[in-house]
Scaffold this active site. Structure first.
Site, PDB file in Angstrom:
ATOM      1  CG  HIS A 222      -0.097   0.490   2.567  1.00 54.91           C
ATOM      2  ND1 HIS A 222       0.502  -0.435   3.329  1.00 54.91           N
ATOM      3  CD2 HIS A 222       0.087   1.433   3.299  1.00 54.91           C
ATOM      4  CE1 HIS A 222       1.050   0.227   4.345  1.00 54.91           C
ATOM      5  NE2 HIS A 222       0.606   1.341   4.245  1.00 54.91           N
TER       6      HIS A 222
HETATM    7  C1  UD1 Z   1      -2.056   6.211   5.096  1.00 52.18           C
HETATM    8  C2  UD1 Z   1      -0.928   6.797   5.508  1.00 52.18           C
HETATM    9  C3  UD1 Z   1       0.293   5.807   5.710  1.00 52.18           C
HETATM   10  C4  UD1 Z   1      -0.216   4.612   6.501  1.00 52.18           C
HETATM   11  C5  UD1 Z   1      -1.842   4.041   5.626  1.00 52.18           C
HETATM   12  C6  UD1 Z   1      -2.312   2.990   6.384  1.00 52.18           C
HETATM   13  C7  UD1 Z   1      -0.376   9.111   5.132  1.00 52.18           C
HETATM   14  C8  UD1 Z   1       0.258  10.104   4.531  1.00 52.18           C
HETATM   15  N1  UD1 Z   1      -0.343   7.801   4.815  1.00 52.18           N
HETATM   16  O1  UD1 Z   1      -1.871   5.731   3.778  1.00 52.18           O
HETATM   17  O2  UD1 Z   1       1.388   6.118   6.586  1.00 52.18           O
HETATM   18  O3  UD1 Z   1       0.646   3.382   5.999  1.00 52.18           O
HETATM   19  O4  UD1 Z   1      -2.505   5.092   5.682  1.00 52.18           O
HETATM   20  O5  UD1 Z   1      -3.058   2.154   5.756  1.00 52.18           O
HETATM   21  O6  UD1 Z   1      -1.099   9.410   6.051  1.00 52.18           O
HETATM   22  N2  UD1 Z   1      -8.900   5.467   0.088  1.00 52.18           N
HETATM   23  C9  UD1 Z   1      -9.981   4.674  -0.043  1.00 52.18           C
HETATM   24  N3  UD1 Z   1     -10.789   4.383   1.040  1.00 52.18           N
HETATM   25  C10 UD1 Z   1     -10.607   5.057   2.357  1.00 52.18           C
HETATM   26  C11 UD1 Z   1      -9.238   5.575   2.358  1.00 52.18           C
HETATM   27  C12 UD1 Z   1      -8.379   5.833   1.419  1.00 52.18           C
HETATM   28  O7  UD1 Z   1     -10.478   4.387  -1.137  1.00 52.18           O
HETATM   29  O8  UD1 Z   1     -10.924   4.746   3.270  1.00 52.18           O
HETATM   30  C13 UD1 Z   1      -7.963   5.612  -1.085  1.00 52.18           C
HETATM   31  C14 UD1 Z   1      -8.155   6.906  -1.640  1.00 52.18           C
HETATM   32  O9  UD1 Z   1      -7.891   6.754  -3.135  1.00 52.18           O
HETATM   33  C15 UD1 Z   1      -7.123   7.802  -1.223  1.00 52.18           C
HETATM   34  C16 UD1 Z   1      -5.837   6.610  -1.157  1.00 52.18           C
HETATM   35  O10 UD1 Z   1      -6.315   5.648  -0.537  1.00 52.18           O
HETATM   36  O11 UD1 Z   1      -6.574   8.830  -1.874  1.00 52.18           O
HETATM   37  C17 UD1 Z   1      -4.823   7.010  -0.348  1.00 52.18           C
HETATM   38  O12 UD1 Z   1      -5.372   7.460   1.066  1.00 52.18           O
HETATM   39  P1  UD1 Z   1      -4.676   8.091   2.093  1.00 52.18           P
HETATM   40  O13 UD1 Z   1      -5.290   8.150   3.770  1.00 52.18           O
HETATM   41  O14 UD1 Z   1      -4.269   9.495   1.654  1.00 52.18           O
HETATM   42  O15 UD1 Z   1      -3.061   7.431   2.308  1.00 52.18           O
HETATM   43  P2  UD1 Z   1      -2.765   5.909   2.540  1.00 52.18           P
HETATM   44  O16 UD1 Z   1      -2.261   5.159   1.246  1.00 52.18           O
HETATM   45  O17 UD1 Z   1      -4.114   4.858   2.973  1.00 52.18           O
HETATM   46  N1  UDP Z   2      -4.131  -4.955   8.781  1.00 54.73           N
HETATM   47  C1  UDP Z   2      -5.539  -5.276   8.879  1.00 54.73           C
HETATM   48  N2  UDP Z   2      -6.152  -5.778   7.497  1.00 54.73           N
HETATM   49  C2  UDP Z   2      -5.419  -5.640   6.305  1.00 54.73           C
HETATM   50  C3  UDP Z   2      -4.157  -5.216   6.246  1.00 54.73           C
HETATM   51  C4  UDP Z   2      -3.439  -4.769   7.474  1.00 54.73           C
HETATM   52  O1  UDP Z   2      -5.999  -5.139   9.888  1.00 54.73           O
HETATM   53  O2  UDP Z   2      -6.204  -6.034   5.323  1.00 54.73           O
HETATM   54  C5  UDP Z   2      -3.427  -4.323   9.962  1.00 54.73           C
HETATM   55  C6  UDP Z   2      -2.141  -5.046  10.390  1.00 54.73           C
HETATM   56  O3  UDP Z   2      -2.149  -6.207  10.842  1.00 54.73           O
HETATM   57  C7  UDP Z   2      -1.613  -3.889  11.086  1.00 54.73           C
HETATM   58  C8  UDP Z   2      -1.839  -2.681  10.391  1.00 54.73           C
HETATM   59  O4  UDP Z   2      -3.222  -3.100   9.754  1.00 54.73           O
HETATM   60  O5  UDP Z   2      -1.728  -4.275  12.454  1.00 54.73           O
HETATM   61  C9  UDP Z   2      -0.739  -2.127   9.501  1.00 54.73           C
HETATM   62  O6  UDP Z   2      -1.578  -1.068   8.897  1.00 54.73           O
HETATM   63  P1  UDP Z   2      -1.131  -0.515   7.261  1.00 54.73           P
HETATM   64  O7  UDP Z   2      -0.281  -1.794   6.788  1.00 54.73           O
HETATM   65  O8  UDP Z   2      -2.357  -0.061   6.567  1.00 54.73           O
HETATM   66  O9  UDP Z   2      -0.236   0.670   7.504  1.00 54.73           O
HETATM   67  P2  UDP Z   2       1.307   1.030   8.050  1.00 54.73           P
HETATM   68  O10 UDP Z   2       1.505  -0.219   9.517  1.00 54.73           O
HETATM   69  O11 UDP Z   2       2.290   0.551   7.086  1.00 54.73           O
HETATM   70  O12 UDP Z   2       1.436   2.109   8.413  1.00 54.73           O
END
Ligand code: UD1
Ligand code: UDP
Length: 387
Positions: A222
């Site tokens: 992701h």
């Molecule tokens: C964010 C965090 C990242 C974290 C991740 C956990 C920042 C900069 N990034 O990344 O550090 O590891 O969350 O999962 O804060 N989207 C959906 N549905 C949702 C949310 C997001 O479809 O409920 C899609 C949208 O297209 C959006 C994209 O995901 O533009 C990115 O979402 P965003 O919250 O900006 O960043 P993440 O990649 O989720």
């Molecule tokens: N996780 C979850 N479901 C998923 C993928 C991840 O519950 O489909 C959990 C995972 O076990 C961990 C946390 O989400 O506890 C990690 O989040 P993510 O990978 O989104 O973000 P990061 O840790 O890289 O910020």
């Protein structure tokens, strides 16, 4: 002990999961002296990235949801800052608790520090030394706005000292006289708590995916650097498809919507190939108990997630990290996690090595005793006594 009000900031999936460790500790040990308020920024809003965790992990629902949704970094963060500021002025808490390194973390740090509310940063001091990562900027700014900084690892604690934080500071603590702690990781508290429950409550989940214990690979992707760089994303997905077919090994791939979106928009044919690969189950994001079960029973884990790297270690699984660097360097030094970037040659080489030789590794206890959340709350109480 005086009664205090704390505000938690959550927004993204991993923060909701992390906050559950603090909520549980408050509920079990400190409910007489602490009132907890939760602000959800709305950064994540899909049911499977947000609501599912509140339901499953029995966390009290957010008191405020700012509903900011998805946007470019600046716009998203500014809407959060403004919303958090309003709530801080209304609630007047003893302090604000931040988790990790997302835009929600950054927004909380800026809003609270400018209003002179003490900031407590859980997961402080982590550094990738790559400022192209949005999270690296968020970590640095949040740490430097904080009064109490809880570093989960030796490396994180040392990073803070290298940036001028002094372990010898004495109370009363403030943004100009912050306190740094070397604690464990609250996610280890969570894994100890939820691993058994996952086996009990999700017993049939592996069957529903038609995978057998210790005979499948779990993968997640992701990170912005992988999803928004099409050549990296393509290299990773093609390599996973090839390896699963050549080794006739099952893979489970719970895909973040960001990754699904990039694949559908920019690599439509590859997405079709992935979905039709007979060895790979592409599924929507799973709940934390389902994820815990998947991690606990996998043969190997492939990920660019920070949280999943550590959980691989908690469950004693070798891990390929789809990045050039990691904040959790103790895992790489230990040899049980390997940085494979998005390089097909490296991914293949390390995948095959772990497949042949993934057993007999040591998984030392890098992340505390499972009671980190309790320790953190006691220190927050002391902070309030000294204010
Ligand atoms: C964010 C965090 C990242 C974290 C991740 C956990 C920042 C900069 N990034 O990344 O550090 O590891 O969350 O999962 O804060 N989207 C959906 N549905 C949702 C949310 C997001 O479809 O409920 C899609 C949208 O297209 C959006 C994209 O995901 O533009 C990115 O979402 P965003 O919250 O900006 O960043 P993440 O990649 O989720
Ligand atoms: N996780 C979850 N479901 C998923 C993928 C991840 O519950 O489909 C959990 C995972 O076990 C961990 C946390 O989400 O506890 C990690 O989040 P993510 O990978 O989104 O973000 P990061 O840790 O890289 O910020």
């Amino acid at each position: 002990m005086q009664h205090i009000k704390l505000i938690n900031i959550v927004g993204a999936r991993p923060q909701i999961i992390k906050a559950s460790a603090i909520s549980r500790a408050i509920r079990n040990h400190f409910s007489d002296s602490i009132t907890e308020i939760t602000i959800h920024t709305g950064q994540h809003y899909d049911k499977e990235l947000s609501d599912v965790f509140f339901d499953e992990l029995e966390i009290h629902k957010p008191d405020y949801n700012l509903g900011v949704g998805s946007a470019r970094h600046g716009r998203q963060t500014s809407m959060m800052i403004s919303g958090i500021e309003e709530v801080l002025l209304k609630e007047d808490p003893a302090c604000l608790i931040l988790y990790g390194d997302t835009n929600s973390t950054l927004a909380g740090a800026i809003a609270a520090s400018k209003l002179h509310y003490p900031v407590v940063h859980i997961e402080a001091g982590l550094r990738s030394f790559n400022k192209m990562m949005p999270e690296e900027i968020n970590r640095i700014v949040s740490d430097h706005c904080s009064t109490l900084l809880f570093a989960p690892t030796n490396a994180a604690f040392k990073n803070l000292m290298n940036e001028g934080f002094k372990p010898e500071n004495c109370p009363p603590y403030s943004i100009d006289n912050p306190k740094i702690y070397l604690t464990g990781d609250i996610m280890y508290d969570n894994t100890l708590f939820f691993a058994g429950l996952a086996e009990k409550k999700k017993a049939s989940f592996l069957d529903s995916l038609a995978v057998e214990r210790d005979k499948y690979i779990l993968a997640t992707i992701h990170r912005e650097a992988n999803t928004d760089n099409i050549s990296r994303l393509e290299a990773i997905i093609r390599t996973l498809i090839s390896l699963s077919e050549e080794h006739a090994i099952r893979m489970v791939l719970p895909l973040h919507p960001r990754t699904t979106g990039s694949l559908k928009d920019k690599l439509a044919q590859l997405y079709k190939d992935l979905e039709s690969c007979r060895y790979i189950s592409v599924v929507p994001p799973v709940s934390f108990l389902e994820m815990t079960l998947l991690e606990k029973n996998a043969k190997m884990i492939i990920t660019d997630s920070g949280g999943v790297q550590k959980e691989s270690h908690f469950f004693r699984k070798p891990c390929l990290v789809l990045r050039k660097e990691t904040e959790w360097i103790e895992l790489v030094k230990n040899g049980t996690a390997v940085l494979v970037d998005a390089d097909p040659v490296l991914i293949r080489k390390e995948f095959e090595r772990f497949l042949d030789d993934g057993k007999g590794f040591e998984y030392p206890g890098f992340y505390g005793d499972g009671k980190t959340a309790e320790f953190i709350i006691k220190e927050i109480q002391l902070l309030s006594e000294h204010q």
